[in-house]
Design a protein around this motif. Structure first.
Motif, PDB file in Angstrom:
ATOM      1  N   ASP A 134     -45.016  22.828  28.427  1.00 10.20           N
ATOM      2  CA  ASP A 134     -43.671  22.315  28.178  1.00 10.20           C
ATOM      3  C   ASP A 134     -43.459  20.998  28.912  1.00 10.20           C
ATOM      4  O   ASP A 134     -43.787  20.876  30.103  1.00 10.20           O
ATOM      5  N   GLY A 135     -42.927  20.024  28.208  1.00 12.32           N
ATOM      6  CA  GLY A 135     -42.621  18.740  28.829  1.00 12.32           C
ATOM      7  C   GLY A 135     -43.819  17.853  29.064  1.00 12.32           C
ATOM      8  O   GLY A 135     -43.693  16.813  29.715  1.00 12.32           O
ATOM      9  N   GLU A 136     -44.990  18.225  28.524  1.00  8.87           N
ATOM     10  CA  GLU A 136     -46.184  17.404  28.721  1.00  8.87           C
ATOM     11  C   GLU A 136     -46.396  16.457  27.542  1.00  8.87           C
ATOM     12  O   GLU A 136     -46.024  16.755  26.402  1.00  8.87           O
ATOM     13  N   ALA A 137     -47.017  15.334  27.833  1.00  6.81           N
ATOM     14  CA  ALA A 137     -47.360  14.340  26.827  1.00  6.81           C
ATOM     15  C   ALA A 137     -48.835  13.996  26.979  1.00  6.81           C
ATOM     16  O   ALA A 137     -49.516  14.468  27.897  1.00  6.81           O
ATOM     17  N   ILE A 138     -49.329  13.171  26.077  1.00 10.06           N
ATOM     18  CA  ILE A 138     -50.725  12.746  26.122  1.00 10.06           C
ATOM     19  C   ILE A 138     -50.782  11.312  26.633  1.00 10.06           C
ATOM     20  O   ILE A 138     -50.004  10.451  26.217  1.00 10.06           O
ATOM     21  N   TYR A 139     -51.734  11.080  27.530  1.00 13.29           N
ATOM     22  CA  TYR A 139     -51.937   9.756  28.111  1.00 13.29           C
ATOM     23  C   TYR A 139     -53.385   9.332  27.927  1.00 13.29           C
ATOM     24  O   TYR A 139     -54.300  10.162  27.943  1.00 13.29           O
ATOM     25  N   LEU A 140     -53.579   8.049  27.745  1.00 12.55           N
ATOM     26  CA  LEU A 140     -54.911   7.459  27.760  1.00 12.55           C
ATOM     27  C   LEU A 140     -55.218   7.039  29.184  1.00 12.55           C
ATOM     28  O   LEU A 140     -54.459   6.284  29.793  1.00 12.55           O
ATOM     29  N   GLU A 141     -56.329   7.555  29.728  1.00 15.96           N
ATOM     30  CA  GLU A 141     -56.701   7.187  31.087  1.00 15.96           C
ATOM     31  C   GLU A 141     -57.116   5.722  31.140  1.00 15.96           C
ATOM     32  O   GLU A 141     -57.892   5.250  30.308  1.00 15.96           O
ATOM     33  N   VAL A 142     -56.576   5.005  32.109  1.00 13.33           N
ATOM     34  CA  VAL A 142     -56.897   3.600  32.313  1.00 13.33           C
ATOM     35  C   VAL A 142     -57.510   3.472  33.705  1.00 13.33           C
ATOM     36  O   VAL A 142     -56.776   3.485  34.703  1.00 13.33           O
ATOM     37  N   PRO A 143     -58.836   3.394  33.818  1.00  8.41           N
ATOM     38  CA  PRO A 143     -59.461   3.317  35.135  1.00  8.41           C
ATOM     39  C   PRO A 143     -58.934   2.139  35.944  1.00  8.41           C
ATOM     40  O   PRO A 143     -58.899   1.006  35.472  1.00  8.41           O
ATOM     41  N   GLY A 144     -58.492   2.431  37.154  1.00  9.71           N
ATOM     42  CA  GLY A 144     -57.980   1.390  38.027  1.00  9.71           C
ATOM     43  C   GLY A 144     -56.608   0.874  37.654  1.00  9.71           C
ATOM     44  O   GLY A 144     -56.105  -0.065  38.267  1.00  9.71           O
ATOM     45  N   GLY A 145     -55.976   1.476  36.638  1.00  7.96           N
ATOM     46  CA  GLY A 145     -54.660   1.019  36.211  1.00  7.96           C
ATOM     47  C   GLY A 145     -53.743   2.181  35.934  1.00  7.96           C
ATOM     48  O   GLY A 145     -53.999   3.324  36.324  1.00  7.96           O
ATOM     49  N   GLU A 146     -52.667   1.909  35.228  1.00  2.30           N
ATOM     50  CA  GLU A 146     -51.665   2.928  34.927  1.00  2.30           C
ATOM     51  C   GLU A 146     -52.005   3.610  33.610  1.00  2.30           C
ATOM     52  O   GLU A 146     -52.213   2.956  32.587  1.00  2.30           O
ATOM     53  N   ASP A 147     -52.135   4.942  33.630  1.00  8.78           N
ATOM     54  CA  ASP A 147     -52.402   5.681  32.397  1.00  8.78           C
ATOM     55  C   ASP A 147     -51.307   5.387  31.382  1.00  8.78           C
ATOM     56  O   ASP A 147     -50.126   5.312  31.721  1.00  8.78           O
ATOM     57  N   ARG A 148     -51.717   5.222  30.116  1.00  9.34           N
ATOM     58  CA  ARG A 148     -50.791   4.778  29.076  1.00  9.34           C
ATOM     59  C   ARG A 148     -50.332   5.943  28.216  1.00  9.34           C
ATOM     60  O   ARG A 148     -51.143   6.690  27.677  1.00  9.34           O
ATOM     61  N   LEU A 149     -49.010   6.092  28.093  1.00  7.63           N
ATOM     62  CA  LEU A 149     -48.439   7.135  27.258  1.00  7.63           C
ATOM     63  C   LEU A 149     -48.791   6.882  25.795  1.00  7.63           C
ATOM     64  O   LEU A 149     -48.649   5.774  25.296  1.00  7.63           O
ATOM     65  N   ILE A 150     -49.259   7.920  25.090  1.00  5.62           N
ATOM     66  CA  ILE A 150     -49.581   7.829  23.673  1.00  5.62           C
ATOM     67  C   ILE A 150     -48.395   8.328  22.863  1.00  5.62           C
ATOM     68  O   ILE A 150     -47.917   9.443  23.061  1.00  5.62           O
ATOM     69  N   GLU A 151     -47.909   7.481  21.959  1.00  5.32           N
ATOM     70  CA  GLU A 151     -46.814   7.860  21.078  1.00  5.32           C
ATOM     71  C   GLU A 151     -47.375   8.575  19.856  1.00  5.32           C
ATOM     72  O   GLU A 151     -48.504   8.331  19.433  1.00  5.32           O
ATOM     73  N   ARG A 152     -46.585   9.447  19.258  1.00  8.08           N
ATOM     74  CA  ARG A 152     -47.056  10.217  18.106  1.00  8.08           C
ATOM     75  C   ARG A 152     -47.413   9.327  16.915  1.00  8.08           C
ATOM     76  O   ARG A 152     -48.339   9.632  16.165  1.00  8.08           O
ATOM     77  N   ASN A 153     -46.678   8.263  16.701  1.00 12.74           N
ATOM     78  CA  ASN A 153     -46.936   7.421  15.538  1.00 12.74           C
ATOM     79  C   ASN A 153     -47.912   6.291  15.828  1.00 12.74           C
ATOM     80  O   ASN A 153     -48.094   5.380  15.022  1.00 12.74           O
ATOM     81  N   GLU A 154     -48.590   6.362  16.973  1.00 12.02           N
ATOM     82  CA  GLU A 154     -49.503   5.307  17.392  1.00 12.02           C
ATOM     83  C   GLU A 154     -50.890   5.523  16.778  1.00 12.02           C
ATOM     84  O   GLU A 154     -51.315   6.642  16.526  1.00 12.02           O
ATOM     85  N   LEU A 155     -51.602   4.424  16.539  1.00 12.80           N
ATOM     86  CA  LEU A 155     -52.986   4.473  16.091  1.00 12.80           C
ATOM     87  C   LEU A 155     -53.874   3.940  17.208  1.00 12.80           C
ATOM     88  O   LEU A 155     -53.590   2.894  17.793  1.00 12.80           O
ATOM     89  N   ILE A 156     -54.972   4.665  17.507  1.00 13.09           N
ATOM     90  CA  ILE A 156     -55.856   4.290  18.601  1.00 13.09           C
ATOM     91  C   ILE A 156     -57.229   3.974  18.048  1.00 13.09           C
ATOM     92  O   ILE A 156     -57.812   4.764  17.287  1.00 13.09           O
ATOM     93  N   ASP A 157     -57.769   2.814  18.428  1.00  7.54           N
ATOM     94  CA  ASP A 157     -59.089   2.360  18.000  1.00  7.54           C
ATOM     95  C   ASP A 157     -60.147   2.964  18.921  1.00  7.54           C
ATOM     96  O   ASP A 157     -60.101   2.789  20.141  1.00  7.54           O
ATOM     97  N   LEU A 158     -61.104   3.702  18.342  1.00  4.46           N
ATOM     98  CA  LEU A 158     -62.147   4.372  19.134  1.00  4.46           C
ATOM     99  C   LEU A 158     -63.448   3.585  19.176  1.00  4.46           C
ATOM    100  O   LEU A 158     -64.460   4.092  19.661  1.00  4.46           O
ATOM    101  N   THR A 159     -63.450   2.356  18.659  1.00  6.78           N
ATOM    102  CA  THR A 159     -64.699   1.612  18.529  1.00  6.78           C
ATOM    103  C   THR A 159     -65.051   0.784  19.764  1.00  6.78           C
ATOM    104  O   THR A 159     -66.102   0.156  19.792  1.00  6.78           O
ATOM    105  N   GLY A 160     -64.192   0.765  20.757  1.00  5.88           N
ATOM    106  CA  GLY A 160     -64.476  -0.036  21.948  1.00  5.88           C
ATOM    107  C   GLY A 160     -65.613   0.540  22.777  1.00  5.88           C
ATOM    108  O   GLY A 160     -66.128   1.632  22.521  1.00  5.88           O
TER     109      GLY A 160
END
Length: 248
Positions: A134-160
């Motif tokens: 309850d109350g949890e969201a998904i974040y993208l881990e950013v090494p050495g930086g601030e983890d980024r909140l993932i929005e539901r309508n967001e598209l993420i590129d996995l090719t990096g």
């Protein structure tokens, strides 16, 4: 309506945002990307084109093994079959992605390794895969930086380079109000909410509050906030200063 009365074009995205049906036009404009998030405008003359016609509008050869997906307003991917019609008037999709790849893409979600058959994944899919409290969201881990909140309508590129690592965590935001750390559980905070954090309780009608902020997530990143206003805060470090004035 005669041919002369047809619009030169109608835009699928404009129709969706305006909540209206497509208008009769010579061509219908949509967005298509080829295996990435670089969407470009394309157009077809039929509002109910075959999937292969959508590919051909982007100069792609359907015989070369492309897969085509519509991105619905929910963020879900819908397979578009190349030899079947896709009704641009009814399906609620403005954006399409074409892939030509049999490669798997790796990602981790709470340290579980997953394989995804497309180079793009949506926030909707990630939220569907995650086991969240309850109350949890998904974040993208950013090494050495601030983890980024993932929005539901967001598209993420996995090719990096490397593997994208996602985690679930409580959706809390650490802010500073009048030099004191405070925690809120939503990205968007209101003027009235910050006033209560700075000066809790009931306030006399003669009391007027003014507020400035800096290091916000939304633009502008700094400025003044007035009654009824709101601002998006960062995961950590958005600062508010609230002053109280008693009018005579």
């Amino acid at each position: 309506m005669t041919t002369e009365e047809l619009l030169e074009y109608d835009d699928v995205g404009d129709a969706l945002r305006e909540g209206r049906p497509l208008r009769p036009a010579r061509v219908y404009r949509f967005l298509l990307a080829e295996g990435d998030l670089a969407f470009q405008h394309r157009q077809v003359s039929d509002p109910v084109p075959l999937g292969r016609q959508l590919l051909e509008a982007a100069g792609l050869d359907p015989r070369q093994g492309h897969s085509l997906f519509a991105i619905l307003s929910s963020g879900d991917f819908e397979d578009v079959r190349l030899n079947e019609p896709f009704d641009l008037r009814e399906r609620g999709a403005e954006r399409f992605i074409a892939f030509q790849s049999d490669r798997d893409f790796k990602l981790t979600l709470n340290d579980d390794e997953l394989r995804w058959g497309k180079p793009i994944i949506s926030g909707t899919v990630l939220y569907g895969l995650a086991k969240r409290g309850d109350g949890e969201a998904i974040y993208l881990e950013v090494p050495g930086g601030e983890d980024r909140l993932i929005e539901r309508n967001e598209l993420i590129d996995l090719t990096g380079a490397g593997i994208e690592r996602f985690i679930t965590a409580p959706m809390t935001f650490e802010i500073i109000v009048n030099s004191r750390p405070r925690t809120v559980d939503a990205r968007t905070v209101t003027f009235e909410q910050i006033v209560q954090l700075a000066f809790p309780g009931h306030h006399h009608p003669n009391v007027v509050f003014s507020m400035t902020y800096r290091h916000a997530a939304s633009a502008p990143h700094a400025g003044e906030l007035g009654a009824g206003g709101s601002v998006d805060v960062k995961k950590k470090g958005t600062v508010f200063n609230v002053t109280r004035t008693v009018q005579s």
